[in-house]
Design an enzyme around this catalytic site. Sequence first.
Site: not given
Ligand code: FPP
Length: 237
Positions: A26, A21-22, A183, A24, A72, A67-70
């Site tokens: 970053w 996580d993180g 996490r 975005g 975005r 599943t929830e990431n769809w």
């Molecule tokens: C969470 O950060 C991260 C993800 C939803 C995607 C993770 C994907 C990768 C690290 C790249 C591809 C992976 C592989 C295995 C090749 P966030 O977007 O939720 O960050 P935020 O909470 O700061 O918004």
Amino acid sequence: MALTEQITKENLPKHIAITMDGNGRWAEQKGKFRVFGHQNGVKAVRETVESAAEIGIKFLTLYAFSTENWDRSKKEVNALMTLLISTINKETKTLMDNNIRLDAIGDLDQLPEKCKKELNQAIEKTKSNKRMTLILALSYSGRWEIINAVNKMILEEAKQVTEEGFQQYLNTKGVPDPELLIRTSGEKRISNFLLWQIAYTELYFTDTLWPDFRKEDLVAAILDYQKRDRRFGKTIA
Ligand code: FPP
């Protein structure tokens, strides 16, 4: 003594699961688009996979897409899928060189055709590798997995089920439950990850944002795990 040398080999977790996580945040901290965070997240994936194998971890599960990431933005979902395809394609050789088997859990039918194809090819190619199994959780959620298992049981007209029997219907069939769940990014939530499997898992939260996660962060998590007293609901012997 170097941090890695402080790890007790006899008390290693067999299976580590990580919620990455993180990405975005970053990127936003650097005034960049979220996708830049995901691209740098791949570097952390590469280093974590290599480090885990070196340390002697047998199973590493990475929560790459829920599943929830769809839900975005289309732009972000497309960028993540493209990144997945290119990473799997580029890194299959690294997996072969390091004797690492690739596997995936989740509602994989939802993935774009190109992604499914790339993934299945890499899974097939690496299937005899023995050093470590890398499991990507893609279009995954714990509740989806449990409901999916129940539906499979109904189809098979199962009458009664034990814990061991139920596990055979999960995507993680044959994989030991994780002893340690990490996490990143300071969030202290499970977010629908491996709900069944983490019944007795030790949880480790770090403020490090995923793109900054390196071998020393993994080692710190393992050392913290090794200090814990795991009783599984029993009293101290
Ligand atoms: C969470 O950060 C991260 C993800 C939803 C995607 C993770 C994907 C990768 C690290 C790249 C591809 C992976 C592989 C295995 C090749 P966030 O977007 O939720 O960050 P935020 O909470 O700061 O918004």
